[in-house]
Scaffold this motif. Structure first.
Motif, PDB file in Angstrom:
ATOM      1  N   THR A   1       0.830  -1.217   0.000  1.00 15.19           N
ATOM      2  CA  THR A   1       0.000   0.000   0.000  1.00 15.19           C
ATOM      3  C   THR A   1       0.860   1.261   0.000  1.00 15.19           C
ATOM      4  O   THR A   1       0.430   2.312  -0.455  1.00 15.19           O
ATOM      5  CB  THR A   1      -0.949   0.003   1.213  1.00 15.19           C
TER       6      THR A   1
ATOM      7  N   HIS B   1       1.636   1.655  -3.572  1.00 14.03           N
ATOM      8  CA  HIS B   1       0.431   1.932  -4.353  1.00 14.03           C
ATOM      9  C   HIS B   1      -0.557   2.695  -3.461  1.00 14.03           C
ATOM     10  O   HIS B   1      -1.455   2.078  -2.851  1.00 14.03           O
ATOM     11  CB  HIS B   1      -0.203   0.628  -4.858  1.00 14.03           C
ATOM     12  N   PRO B   2      -0.394   4.007  -3.343  1.00 18.70           N
ATOM     13  CA  PRO B   2      -1.199   4.803  -2.401  1.00 18.70           C
ATOM     14  C   PRO B   2      -2.704   4.702  -2.613  1.00 18.70           C
ATOM     15  O   PRO B   2      -3.473   4.992  -1.693  1.00 18.70           O
ATOM     16  CB  PRO B   2      -0.706   6.240  -2.657  1.00 18.70           C
ATOM     17  N   GLU B   3      -3.123   4.284  -3.784  1.00 23.13           N
ATOM     18  CA  GLU B   3      -4.560   4.178  -4.027  1.00 23.13           C
ATOM     19  C   GLU B   3      -5.209   3.110  -3.145  1.00 23.13           C
ATOM     20  O   GLU B   3      -6.441   3.082  -2.995  1.00 23.13           O
ATOM     21  CB  GLU B   3      -4.846   3.872  -5.502  1.00 23.13           C
ATOM     22  N   PHE B   4      -4.401   2.229  -2.555  1.00 26.10           N
ATOM     23  CA  PHE B   4      -4.931   1.185  -1.677  1.00 26.10           C
ATOM     24  C   PHE B   4      -4.712   1.513  -0.190  1.00 26.10           C
ATOM     25  O   PHE B   4      -4.884   0.648   0.670  1.00 26.10           O
ATOM     26  CB  PHE B   4      -4.286  -0.165  -1.998  1.00 26.10           C
ATOM     27  N   LYS B   5      -4.322   2.733   0.103  1.00 28.40           N
ATOM     28  CA  LYS B   5      -4.082   3.123   1.488  1.00 28.40           C
ATOM     29  C   LYS B   5      -5.347   2.915   2.327  1.00 28.40           C
ATOM     30  O   LYS B   5      -6.448   3.212   1.886  1.00 28.40           O
ATOM     31  CB  LYS B   5      -3.657   4.596   1.560  1.00 28.40           C
TER      32      LYS B   5
ATOM     33  N   ASP C   1     -12.247  -1.538   2.608  1.00 28.68           N
ATOM     34  CA  ASP C   1     -10.961  -1.317   3.273  1.00 28.68           C
ATOM     35  C   ASP C   1     -10.521  -2.552   4.039  1.00 28.68           C
ATOM     36  O   ASP C   1      -9.334  -2.840   4.151  1.00 28.68           O
ATOM     37  CB  ASP C   1     -11.050  -0.123   4.239  1.00 28.68           C
TER      38      ASP C   1
END
Length: 494
Positions: free
Chosen positions: A335, A338-342, A380
């Motif tokens: 994550t 790949h910040p989009e999955f933070k 999430d």
């Protein structure tokens, strides 16, 4: 380095008493918070070594704060502080991942010292392990050596001992257990760290090209040899050569490899020049080389040359709580990249499923499963279905009242192999340091029940470790929670 401790309690008087007691230790740096929202905001800026967290607070109570801390910082050590009447809530906190709990009261401040000391010894262990694997992690990215279980601690101790000399090392373990990472840890922790680290995958190179790959060749020495090639042993001069999957070498090349290792020199294919080399040899295999020798598929003399310092790697299913440490680590690293999955996190059910699964592909399979689950999950919270674990389980699902740590230790105990006896393949003839003379009591004429043997072993380990529960648990090869249960069961005073 001082230890950073956060005290979180809306009872200002009790928070002040805890802070005052801890501040007496010059190695502690204590910060006090009176609301859950305050400490969560501070964690965005600074992560402490330990949090002492009150359960009953206005606004966000301790359980909710713990839940959020574990979701964001799953390796954080949190000790819950509870009033006398909320023990059930404290047990719930342990299920969510709390390290321990204490109850409020003047007498319990004495227990505070011991609980904090035990927790910070765990921090010490983490720091030592981080120092050992730091060079590998910095140089090769996130997939460094990770683990705190007794089997991995034994691996770290063997690595440290391997750094003292320059003899050949042989790493044995199933596929996906991290054999190359151990080889790198040895190379980059040794005096050869500034030299090359050269990898040869003996299973990936065609048989007819293997000799050229090892020793190089001269121009025109065979069809297709259009120029001189420098072999891997020459390339590794002054450094380390890592022979991965050494069990895949055919017998002819084994004989040539043995001669090269004995003489410390090689000849290129098609050449007459003798070339000396100075490289430490580390080999690895997932095969039983002793059985291969018996079957005539591996030279016994080469075995004694390569396997002078064996390091066995445990499969993931035998590493207890390390499984969750690794899963959370891979989750964070993916994550982060790949910040989009933070914000993705493992649900309680997913964590239980991860502990229950047998992981035949070991760490490599776990990493793939976590990354795949991140992509598959629509929320999430990652669910069990997102993990797609359809294979073998270690054991049946455990009692729902178990904490995750207890479940991990329970699974760990279920899959432990019997210790090999002296003279058997894989046995080193050395008894476990906390078994010899403890369980048997040095009296061969006495017949004692298995339960009594267990009680004696636990009591002796606890005494020899000066009451340090964590150390005694490590020496006995059991989990901390299990050690506490046994001390209580046998009424051994802590």
């Amino acid at each position: 380095m001082p230890y950073r401790i956060f005290v979180v309690d809306d009872d200002r008087h009790y928070a002040r008493m805890m802070s005052y007691r801890l501040d007496k230790n010059p190695d502690y740096r204590v910060k006090v918070f009176h609301h859950g929202e305050e400490v969560l905001a501070q964690l965005e800026e600074e992560q402490p070594d330990l949090i002492l967290l009150d359960i009953m607070m206005p606004g966000l109570d301790g359980i909710e704060v713990l839940r959020r801390v574990m979701a964001r910082y799953p390796d954080m050590l949190v000790v819950m502080v509870s009033a006398q009447g909320v023990i059930d809530t404290a047990v719930e906190a342990m299920k969510l991942g709390a390290y321990d709990y204490i109850t409020k009261g003047q007498d319990d401040l004495l227990k505070l010292d011991k609980v904090v000391q035990n927790a910070l010894e765990k921090v010490n262990m983490r720091r030592e392990l981080e120092t050992l694997r730091g060079e590998v992690t910095r140089r090769y990215g996130p997939d460094g050596l990770i683990g705190e279980s007794p089997p991995m601690q034994r691996v770290y101790r063997l690595i440290q001992k391997a750094l003292r000399g320059d003899i050949p090392v042989a790493i044995q373990g199933e596929s996906g257990t991290g054999k190359e990472l151990v080889a790198k840890a040895i190379h980059y922790g040794s005096s050869r760290k500034h030299g090359p680290f050269v990898v040869v995958n003996c299973a990936a190179i065609p048989r007819e090209l293997m000799e050229s790959e090892f020793f190089g060749h001269e121009k025109g020495s065979f069809t297709g040899a259009h120029s001189r090639k420098i072999g891997k042993f020459e390339q590794a001069d002054g450094g380390t050569i890592f022979l991965d999957e050494i069990g895949e070498l055919d017998l002819d090349l084994q004989a040539k490899l043995l001669r090269a290792l004995q003489e410390g020199e090689i000849q290129r294919v098609g050449g007459n020049e003798t070339i000396a080399f100075d490289a430490r040899v580390i080999s690895a295999t997932n095969r039983n080389v002793v059985e291969m020798i018996r079957a005539g598929k591996f030279r016994e003399d080469l075995y004694y040359r390569l396997f002078q310092f064996p390091i066995p790697l445990p499969p993931l299913r035998e590493r207890g709580q390390d499984i969750l440490l690794l899963a959370n680590y891979f989750l964070r690293e993916y994550t982060k990249a790949h910040p989009e999955f933070k914000g993705k996190r493992l649900s309680l059910e997913a964590r239980r499923a991860i502990l229950e699964y047998a992981w035949p592909g070991n760490v490599r399979e776990l990493k793939s499963a976590v990354e795949r689950a991140i992509l598959l999950s629509d929320e999430d919270e990652i669910r069990v279905e997102d993990l797609m674990l359809a294979g073998e389980r270690v054991i049946a699902p455990w009692n729902e009242r178990m904490t995750l740590a207890e479940a991990a230790e329970h699974n760990f105990a279920q899959v432990q192999p019997r210790a090999p006896s002296e003279g058997t393949p894989g046995g080193d003839g050395e008894a476990h340091p906390m078994v010899s003379g403890i369980a048997l009591g040095h009296d061969e004429e006495e017949i004692v029940s298995l339960e009594e043997l267990k009680r004696r072993a636990v009591e002796r380990a606890y005494r020899l470790c000066d009451g340090n529960v964590d150390r005694a648990a490590v020496e006995l090869g059991i989990g901390r929670a299990t050690m506490y249960r046994l001390l209580k069961k046998y009424e051994i005073t802590t």
